[in-house]
Structure formats: structure tokens, C-alpha cells
Write an enzyme that holds these catalytic residues in place. Sequence first.
Site, PDB file in Angstrom:
ATOM      1  N   PHE A 193      53.731  36.305  41.868  1.00 23.11           N
ATOM      2  CA  PHE A 193      52.538  35.758  41.210  1.00 23.11           C
ATOM      3  C   PHE A 193      52.185  36.677  40.053  1.00 23.11           C
ATOM      4  CE2 PHE A 193      47.831  35.396  41.018  1.00 23.11           C
ATOM      5  CZ  PHE A 193      47.665  34.020  40.954  1.00 23.11           C
ATOM      6  N   SER A 200      43.489  43.044  31.646  1.00 19.64           N
ATOM      7  CA  SER A 200      42.758  42.075  32.467  1.00 19.64           C
ATOM      8  C   SER A 200      42.992  42.358  33.934  1.00 19.64           C
ATOM      9  CB  SER A 200      43.207  40.643  32.142  1.00 19.64           C
ATOM     10  OG  SER A 200      44.561  40.461  32.449  1.00 19.64           O
ATOM     11  N   GLU A 440      44.049  40.847  45.310  1.00 22.91           N
ATOM     12  CA  GLU A 440      43.610  39.462  45.542  1.00 22.91           C
ATOM     13  C   GLU A 440      42.088  39.351  45.507  1.00 22.91           C
ATOM     14  OE1 GLU A 440      45.511  36.949  48.377  1.00 22.91           O
ATOM     15  OE2 GLU A 440      47.334  38.127  48.376  1.00 22.91           O
ATOM     16  N   GLY A 441      41.496  40.091  44.589  1.00 27.60           N
ATOM     17  CA  GLY A 441      40.048  40.078  44.423  1.00 27.60           C
ATOM     18  C   GLY A 441      39.434  41.330  45.002  1.00 27.60           C
ATOM     19  N   ASP A 444      34.406  44.577  45.488  1.00 26.37           N
ATOM     20  CA  ASP A 444      33.183  44.637  44.680  1.00 26.37           C
ATOM     21  C   ASP A 444      32.993  43.320  43.914  1.00 26.37           C
ATOM     22  OD1 ASP A 444      32.779  47.662  45.052  1.00 26.37           O
ATOM     23  OD2 ASP A 444      34.801  47.542  44.217  1.00 26.37           O
TER      24      ASP A 444
END
Length: 630
Positions: A193, A200, A440-441, A444
Site C-alpha cells: 500500500f 505527507s 495506519e493512523g 493522536d
Amino acid sequence: MSSTRIIRLSSRLTNKAANRSYAAAAINKEKPKDAPKKRAESTKAIYDSPSFGMNMFRGLFQSSQVFPYPVSLDDERRETLSMIIGPAEKFFEEVNDATKNDEEAKIPKEVLRQFGELGALGAVVPVEYEGAGLNNTQMARLAEIVGANDLAMGVVMGAHQSIGYKGILLYGNEEQKKKYLPDLATGRKFAAFCLTEPSSGSDANSIRTRAVKSSDGKHYVINGGKIWISNGGFADVFTVFAQTQVVGKDGVTKDKVSAFIVERAYGGVTNGPPEKKMGIKGSNTAEVHFEDVKVPIENMLGEEGEGFKVAMNILNNGRFGIPAACTGSMKHCIQKTIEHVTTRTQFGAKLETYGMVKEKIAEMLLRHYVTESIVYMLAANMDKGATEYQIEAAIGKIVGSENAWWVCDEAIQLHGGMGFMKECGLERVLRDLRIFRIFEGANDVMRLFVALTGCQYAGMHLKELAKKVQSGNLKLIFSEAQKRASRSFGMSSGPSMSGVVHSALTDSAKLASISIDQFGAAVESLLREHGKNVIDQQFLLRRIADAAIDIYSMVAVLSRCSHALEQNAPSMKHEQEIVDVFCKQASKRVMVNLQALKSDDSKKEFKQLAAMAEAVCKNGSLVQQHPLGV
């Protein structure tokens, strides 16, 4: 609250949040097909989400996805799962060597091939594409086993199927599925992925990789680079996100992200050396570069310009795999701890007899039970066709990764010096677990996502409420006034859970009900005070998110334990004790967090914290003088 104040609040609530960050932008996740496409233009009643997580931000108890506990496997699926669990456990005992993988910083291809033969690399792929055909509940159980044995293998597995080729499953057309899924599901080929770039991280909209359509319109040419790509060094197929020029309905051309299936065999795809990492060393992580890569136009995933939605839905759909793996890791740590404290003697007594040890073990059990309850509630709802579970999935990821870290850390503590040694094995688990709070995020950002997603939903309904109040709906006005009066005088007991929660859990259910009611009031107050600027109130949003996490956790364990009590399960009394203690602890934390939203002392503290951080950043180093003066 007067109709004028509600109208003022609703006019200040905008979608500005959606353009500010990954967390806020993800608020615009695709809704079910029956949801209004444009709420602002719709004359119909505002959309009511079936999600418990969304509705708790309104102080409502939406029970359809949480009661009764949704886990249910028919005999065929249960038998299939049993047939997979045995070989999977044998694989980790006899084939895979987690310690060796960690030392050599790689998992041999032959080991991965054998793992694929178990069906573990195509778990949820339909059998017509050579997958195992498991549902999400079965997949979670498999992920548990992997997490208990080798988290690096879990990362390879997750990067491959939970996100690597998940876009093909979710958005691929029939031709794309037939072409790619059989090889990927069996492990003949591997996927990765490709989203993150140097500029970014959490802000996925800021990617710079670009895809330019050829003059003949037959392919795109992709140029750019991605970093920290799991499986990046050996993957054959990549889901790549790149900026494309899209002509809008107004005729204006804008840069928008699109998603593509890219094969290494196309040429121009290269990767850097494996990254040297703190943990999950057995998994491959590398930079991936794209130089004039020609990608057939038919390899676009989804619609042009909708790549951000594709990326967010892939991550959201696969996110439950992290808490599932973390649940298995916790179980492993708890088992090792039990074996240690029941055999180790210090000061003339077994460690298990000491109060502090008992307290730590009990806390481990609470955290494991909560995480496990959330994992299987989430997976079961996905299996039943739920489309709105973004808040629940984010909470599961936060809870699983943080609880697993805490449990492993305390397991090491209870092992003493032995736990610090490599031979014990826990130090590798701790190193491996650290990444789960980031990728995966990042947690925070996930907290902001939870808070902002829920706040936006609550704000939309406040706007609808304002319209109805303004129209002179006396029944509604009276109802709202009565509700606010009850809260003001501390008379509100919250939404009733009677009829869904087992009677033995009445007291714990009441704590959860009060928490939901007070939470809804606090969210409304926060929106009334800050409006669209709520996105900048991160001190407050963090506490909103933490309260939401505790509330959802309470409801998940109440539902699971109610099921155990109704089934007269052998462990029901033990589970009831866990739930009673957890709900007492969690409800107290909820109230502390909600109090901090309006406390003058807390607001002063937040300002002081901000000033301290700003001072050292401006100074470029610590500000205080050394106590020795030299």
C-alpha cells in the site's frame, strides 16, 4: 437552549474541518447508498446513522449495532475456522521462528509461501478468486493467533491483504479482481500500500506523486516516491495514490488524488534498502520509487479524483486487524506472566500472593477483555453489512494498540530483570508493539478523527433541531427544555438500557447511561462555545475522544457479558466482575474528562501547557537553567 442560540451554533458549524487534516478530512467518508448525497440541499429529514459511536455524540443510545452482542458463527464457519486454527498454530510452532526473523531482519520467502498455503494471505478473498473465503470474524481470530506469535509476520500479512490489495476487493471491477486476486490470495505474488510520502504523513491529501494521462488516453505516467512502505522491497503489486488533474463540473481543473494498481513488472518501479527499525524487524519496510511508470488506464481503482476516499475506506476497512493482533499479543503476555508469578518465590511467598501483583494482573485482564470485546463486535458488524463503523474502528485501533503496549510493559515489570533479557522474549514483543500506535493512523490523529467525526454529526442534528424549534414545534421545545432542566439539576439518568443489558449488570449499565447523557451535553456545549473553530481546540478534543473511547468500551463489555450471562457461560461470574470494575473505572474517567472541558482551572492549565511548549520551541532547546549553573 433557545432557538436563537441553536441557530447561531448551526450557522457556525461548517465543513472547514474537512480541509484541514487527515483526521478532519476523513469525516467525509462515504455514507451508505440510502444516505442523502447533499444534506444542505436535501429537503428530507437529516440522515440518522445506525452507528452507536456517532449517536453517543448526541447523547443517544443507538443499540442496533451493539445489542445483543453480534458475534455469531454458523456451524460451517465454525468448522472452517477450527480447520485453520490448528494448522496456523502448528505453523508458528514448527515453521516460523520469530526470534530468528527478528535477528536476521527478514522472513524467508519459503516461510511466507507456507503461510500462504494455509490460506492466511487471502483470508477474506472469496473462494472463486482462490481465497479462503473467511468473514471478518474468522479473520480476526486468525489475526489473534498471528499476533500472539510473531507481530512482524502480522505486519507482512496485514500490509499484504488488509491494505495492500484491499482496494481491489473493495473497488476493483470484475476484470481487475480476476486478474490480480488469485495470485495475491495464494501468496504467489505480494502486495503493498503506497500512500505515505516524506511531505505527507497523516495529511494524505498533500501527496506529491503525480500521474499524468498520456496524449492518447491509454495510460497514466506516474512519477514520485513513497516512504516506509511495508512489503515495499519485494511486493509485485502496489496500490498507489497520486495526484491527477481532474476537470470539475464548473470546468475548473484541479489536482485530486486518484488510486492505481501498479505492477513492478511495468518497469520504472524500484525500492531502497530495508529500513532499520526498532521493532517488527522481520517485516520488510522500504522506500518505493516510481520513474516514468506507464500504467494502463484500466488499472485505475475507483473513479478519477476519488483516491482519497479509496485510501480512507481501505484503511477503515482493514483497521480492525490491528486490535485483533494486539489481542493475541496481550493474551501471550498474560499467559507468560501467569506462569511466572505462580512459580516464582520472593521473600518466602509466591509472587501471585502479593497485592500489587494481583492489581497488575487484574488490570491486564480488564484491558484484554475490553479490547477483545471491541474487536469481535466490530468484526461481526462488518460481517452483517454495517457501512458506518469509522468511529468504532478508530477506537478499536487506539484501544488495542495502547492496551497491548501497557500489558506487555507490565508483564516485563512483573518478570523483573528476567523480563529485560532477550531470552524471555517479551522485549521483542514490546519493540514490535510500539509501531501499532503509529501506523495506519497515528493514535493522536485517530483521537482527533473520533472527536471531529462525532462532533460534525452532532452539529448537523443541532442544526436540524434549530429548524424545528424555530418552526414553533411546542412539543419539541418542551421536550428539550425538560431534558436540559434534568441535566442541570443532576436528575437525568441517561438513556435507558433496560431490556438489552442483563439485569445482573444494571448498576454498571446505569453508569454507562449517565456517561452517554453527560457526554452528549458536553459535546453540545463545546460546539455552542466554539462552533467551526472547535477543530483548533485540540486540548479539548483529546478529552472528548478519551471520553468517547471509554463509553464505547463500556457498552462493548456490557453487551458481551450480557451475552455470557444469558448463555449461562461457565466464565460468566468472572466476566461480570471484570465488567463491574471496568465500568466503575471508566465512568470516573469520563466524568473527569468532561469536567476538564468546562473547568476554569483546566483551561488555565491548557494555556500554561501551550506556553511552556511554545517557549522551548522558540528557544530551540530547554529554557530552564541547569541547577549547577554550569
